[in-house]
Design a protein around this motif. Structure first.
Motif, PDB file in Angstrom:
ATOM      1  N   VAL A   9      -2.621 -15.946  15.732  1.00 25.96           N
ATOM      2  CA  VAL A   9      -3.365 -16.144  16.980  1.00 25.96           C
ATOM      3  C   VAL A   9      -4.852 -15.858  16.742  1.00 25.96           C
ATOM      4  N   ALA A  67      -2.954 -18.825  21.037  1.00 26.26           N
ATOM      5  CA  ALA A  67      -1.528 -18.851  20.715  1.00 26.26           C
ATOM      6  C   ALA A  67      -1.063 -20.299  20.628  1.00 26.26           C
ATOM      7  N   ALA A 126      -3.553  -9.881  16.768  1.00 29.66           N
ATOM      8  CA  ALA A 126      -4.447 -10.804  17.479  1.00 29.66           C
ATOM      9  C   ALA A 126      -5.855 -10.237  17.615  1.00 29.66           C
TER      10      ALA A 126
END
Length: 83
Positions: free
Chosen positions: A29, A35, A66
């Protein structure tokens, strides 16, 4: 090229322990900048990892990945590959 690396990281996530898999999905991500919704392989790996480590631990690892800088993400990927 970044999308290819993110896809490769998602593929690697299939072959490692669930906690690391969740982290790598988060790194994908970070690398991609978003995503990848709807990918059945990513969804399967995420579901399997969640089943093993629990939703809270999965979310924690995913968010950690992330939030990584590109440099930290690449270092983590290198460690996952070299075992």
């Amino acid at each position: 090229m970044v999308a290819d690396l993110a896809a490769a990281v998602e593929g690697l996530a299939e072959a490692i322990p669930p906690k690391q898999a969740a982290l790598l999905l988060g790194i994908a991500v970070a690398l991609r900048g978003t995503a990848l919704a709807g990918d059945p392989d990513v969804a399967r790996v995420a579901a399997e990892a969640t089943a093993v480590i629990g939703a809270e631990a999965f979310a924690e690892q995913l968010c950690t990945g992330a939030a990584m800088s590109r440099e930290d993400a690449l270092t983590t990927i290198d460690k996952a590959v070299s075992g």
